[in-house]
Design a protein around this motif. Structure first.
Motif, PDB file in Angstrom:
ATOM      1  N   ARG A   1     -13.142 -10.923  -6.321  1.00  0.00           N
ATOM      2  CA  ARG A   1     -12.367  -9.558  -6.481  1.00  0.00           C
ATOM      3  C   ARG A   1     -11.014 -10.966  -7.484  1.00  0.00           C
ATOM      4  N   VAL A   2     -10.556 -12.327  -6.675  1.00  0.00           N
ATOM      5  CA  VAL A   2      -9.796 -12.480  -6.899  1.00  0.00           C
ATOM      6  C   VAL A   2     -10.300 -13.711  -7.984  1.00  0.00           C
ATOM      7  N   VAL A   3     -12.013 -14.370  -8.414  1.00  0.00           N
ATOM      8  CA  VAL A   3     -12.374 -14.945  -9.111  1.00  0.00           C
ATOM      9  C   VAL A   3     -12.173 -14.434 -10.565  1.00  0.00           C
ATOM     10  N   ALA A   4     -12.674 -12.953 -10.439  1.00  0.00           N
ATOM     11  CA  ALA A   4     -13.461 -12.067 -10.728  1.00  0.00           C
ATOM     12  C   ALA A   4     -11.923 -11.920 -11.959  1.00  0.00           C
ATOM     13  N   ALA A   5     -10.487 -11.663 -11.365  1.00  0.00           N
ATOM     14  CA  ALA A   5      -9.204 -11.214 -11.928  1.00  0.00           C
ATOM     15  C   ALA A   5      -8.661 -13.009 -13.197  1.00  0.00           C
TER      16      ALA A   5
ATOM     17  N   ARG B   1       0.772  -1.000  -0.569  1.00  0.00           N
ATOM     18  CA  ARG B   1      -0.153   0.018  -0.293  1.00  0.00           C
ATOM     19  C   ARG B   1       0.718   1.258   0.016  1.00  0.00           C
ATOM     20  N   ASP B   2       1.756   1.144  -0.954  1.00  0.00           N
ATOM     21  CA  ASP B   2       3.324   2.023  -0.443  1.00  0.00           C
ATOM     22  C   ASP B   2       2.547   3.050  -1.495  1.00  0.00           C
ATOM     23  N   VAL B   3       2.960   4.265  -1.523  1.00  0.00           N
ATOM     24  CA  VAL B   3       2.725   5.751  -2.077  1.00  0.00           C
ATOM     25  C   VAL B   3       3.283   5.426  -3.562  1.00  0.00           C
ATOM     26  N   THR B   4       3.975   4.746  -3.960  1.00  0.00           N
ATOM     27  CA  THR B   4       5.060   4.230  -5.041  1.00  0.00           C
ATOM     28  C   THR B   4       4.539   2.936  -5.719  1.00  0.00           C
ATOM     29  N   GLU B   5       3.881   3.490  -7.217  1.00  0.00           N
ATOM     30  CA  GLU B   5       2.993   2.057  -7.615  1.00  0.00           C
ATOM     31  C   GLU B   5       4.966   1.032  -7.630  1.00  0.00           C
ATOM     32  N   ALA B   6       5.147   1.634  -7.939  1.00  0.00           N
ATOM     33  CA  ALA B   6       6.883   0.626  -7.987  1.00  0.00           C
ATOM     34  C   ALA B   6       7.312  -0.088  -6.539  1.00  0.00           C
ATOM     35  N   VAL B   7       6.794   0.257  -5.613  1.00  0.00           N
ATOM     36  CA  VAL B   7       6.985  -0.316  -4.977  1.00  0.00           C
ATOM     37  C   VAL B   7       6.555  -1.123  -3.783  1.00  0.00           C
ATOM     38  N   ARG B   8       4.859  -0.755  -4.535  1.00  0.00           N
ATOM     39  CA  ARG B   8       3.829  -2.236  -4.262  1.00  0.00           C
ATOM     40  C   ARG B   8       3.586  -3.041  -5.537  1.00  0.00           C
ATOM     41  N   LYS B   9       4.064  -2.534  -6.479  1.00  0.00           N
ATOM     42  CA  LYS B   9       4.508  -3.873  -7.519  1.00  0.00           C
ATOM     43  C   LYS B   9       5.744  -4.228  -7.433  1.00  0.00           C
ATOM     44  N   HIS B  10       6.914  -4.076  -6.739  1.00  0.00           N
ATOM     45  CA  HIS B  10       7.954  -4.961  -6.145  1.00  0.00           C
ATOM     46  C   HIS B  10       7.476  -5.318  -4.782  1.00  0.00           C
ATOM     47  N   ALA B  11       7.109  -5.046  -4.199  1.00  0.00           N
ATOM     48  CA  ALA B  11       6.251  -5.808  -2.489  1.00  0.00           C
ATOM     49  C   ALA B  11       5.738  -7.225  -3.115  1.00  0.00           C
ATOM     50  N   LEU B  12       4.744  -6.775  -3.956  1.00  0.00           N
ATOM     51  CA  LEU B  12       3.332  -8.175  -4.063  1.00  0.00           C
ATOM     52  C   LEU B  12       4.612  -9.063  -4.680  1.00  0.00           C
ATOM     53  N   GLY B  13       5.750  -8.841  -6.110  1.00  0.00           N
ATOM     54  CA  GLY B  13       6.691  -9.418  -6.542  1.00  0.00           C
ATOM     55  C   GLY B  13       6.995 -10.749  -5.632  1.00  0.00           C
ATOM     56  N   VAL B  14       8.071  -9.737  -4.219  1.00  0.00           N
ATOM     57  CA  VAL B  14       8.603 -10.648  -3.251  1.00  0.00           C
ATOM     58  C   VAL B  14       7.926 -11.206  -2.396  1.00  0.00           C
TER      59      VAL B  14
ATOM     60  N   VAL C   1       0.502  -2.866 -10.829  1.00  0.00           N
ATOM     61  CA  VAL C   1       0.396  -3.678  -9.592  1.00  0.00           C
ATOM     62  C   VAL C   1      -0.771  -4.752  -9.666  1.00  0.00           C
ATOM     63  N   ARG C   2      -1.928  -3.779 -10.711  1.00  0.00           N
ATOM     64  CA  ARG C   2      -2.962  -5.449 -10.427  1.00  0.00           C
ATOM     65  C   ARG C   2      -2.660  -6.594 -11.372  1.00  0.00           C
ATOM     66  N   THR C   3      -1.560  -6.316 -12.491  1.00  0.00           N
ATOM     67  CA  THR C   3      -1.355  -7.406 -12.854  1.00  0.00           C
ATOM     68  C   THR C   3       0.547  -7.941 -12.323  1.00  0.00           C
ATOM     69  N   ALA C   4       0.786  -7.525 -10.887  1.00  0.00           N
ATOM     70  CA  ALA C   4       1.598  -8.421  -9.845  1.00  0.00           C
ATOM     71  C   ALA C   4       0.711  -8.832  -8.537  1.00  0.00           C
TER      72      ALA C   4
ATOM     73  N   LEU D   1      -4.734  -8.182   1.326  1.00  0.00           N
ATOM     74  CA  LEU D   1      -3.227  -8.405   0.635  1.00  0.00           C
ATOM     75  C   LEU D   1      -4.374  -7.840  -0.635  1.00  0.00           C
ATOM     76  N   LEU D   2      -5.037  -9.451  -1.141  1.00  0.00           N
ATOM     77  CA  LEU D   2      -5.812  -9.123  -2.451  1.00  0.00           C
ATOM     78  C   LEU D   2      -6.987  -8.361  -2.894  1.00  0.00           C
ATOM     79  N   GLY D   3      -7.539  -8.470  -1.838  1.00  0.00           N
ATOM     80  CA  GLY D   3      -8.686  -7.881  -1.873  1.00  0.00           C
ATOM     81  C   GLY D   3      -7.913  -5.646  -2.601  1.00  0.00           C
ATOM     82  N   ASP D   4      -7.416  -5.466  -1.959  1.00  0.00           N
ATOM     83  CA  ASP D   4      -6.503  -4.443  -2.330  1.00  0.00           C
ATOM     84  C   ASP D   4      -5.667  -4.186  -3.354  1.00  0.00           C
ATOM     85  N   ALA D   5      -5.100  -5.237  -3.601  1.00  0.00           N
ATOM     86  CA  ALA D   5      -3.945  -5.370  -4.384  1.00  0.00           C
ATOM     87  C   ALA D   5      -4.622  -5.583  -6.287  1.00  0.00           C
ATOM     88  N   LEU D   6      -5.757  -6.072  -5.971  1.00  0.00           N
ATOM     89  CA  LEU D   6      -6.510  -6.110  -7.072  1.00  0.00           C
ATOM     90  C   LEU D   6      -7.696  -5.433  -7.228  1.00  0.00           C
ATOM     91  N   ALA D   7      -7.687  -4.771  -6.887  1.00  0.00           N
ATOM     92  CA  ALA D   7      -8.524  -3.517  -6.731  1.00  0.00           C
ATOM     93  C   ALA D   7      -6.937  -1.573  -7.321  1.00  0.00           C
TER      94      ALA D   7
END
Length: 141
Positions: A129-133, A49-62, A92-95, A80-86
């Motif tokens: 959100r998980v099923v829709a994604a 939930r970082d302010v920077t998109e790249a950090v949010r994406k990176h955290a999901l990858g880790v 970030v949604r792709t990650a 985690l999934l509810g927030d990240a998928l939205a």
């Protein structure tokens, strides 16, 4: 780094940098370096939930690479999934979808097993959100 030790100076400093450093690059480096532990997982979850998109994406990858789904509580998984998928960012949604796909693979590709791990009765929105994604992902794959 000794993540099992409560007073490990290296892990403590990495967690501090992950949470408080003003540089996104430093936060991402700390995310990549910290060894999985309860405090580190909490830190990783907060960086999704970082302010920077790249950090949010990176955290999901880790999280996808280093953290087993079973290490998270059901409420942590759902949030985690509810927030990240939205998330407002498509990358970030792709990650987040990649994280879901990884968890689904570890559940022997059994969607009911994954949904049970998310407690669909208590966390209906996250499960939707998980099923829709997954359905959108299947359509584009």
């Amino acid at each position: 780094q000794d993540p099992s030790g409560p007073s490990d100076a290296i892990s403590s400093e990495l967690l501090r940098m992950m949470e408080h450093d003003s540089s996104p690059e430093v936060r991402m480096a700390a995310i990549s370096t910290v060894a999985p532990s309860k405090p580190a997982i909490r830190g990783l979850l907060s960086r999704t939930r970082d302010v920077t998109e790249a950090v949010r994406k990176h955290a999901l990858g880790v999280l996808r690479e280093k953290v087993e789904m079973r290490w998270l509580t059901i409420s942590q998984r759902a949030k985690l999934l509810g927030d990240a998928l939205a998330d407002r960012s498509p990358s970030v949604r792709t990650a987040a979808v990649e994280l879901v796909r990884g968890w689904l693979r570890k559940a022997d590709r059994q969607l009911p097993v994954l949904l049970k791990a998310l407690d669909v009765a208590s966390y209906e929105t996250a499960a939707e959100r998980v099923v829709a994604a997954l359905l959108r992902d299947k359509e584009t794959a």
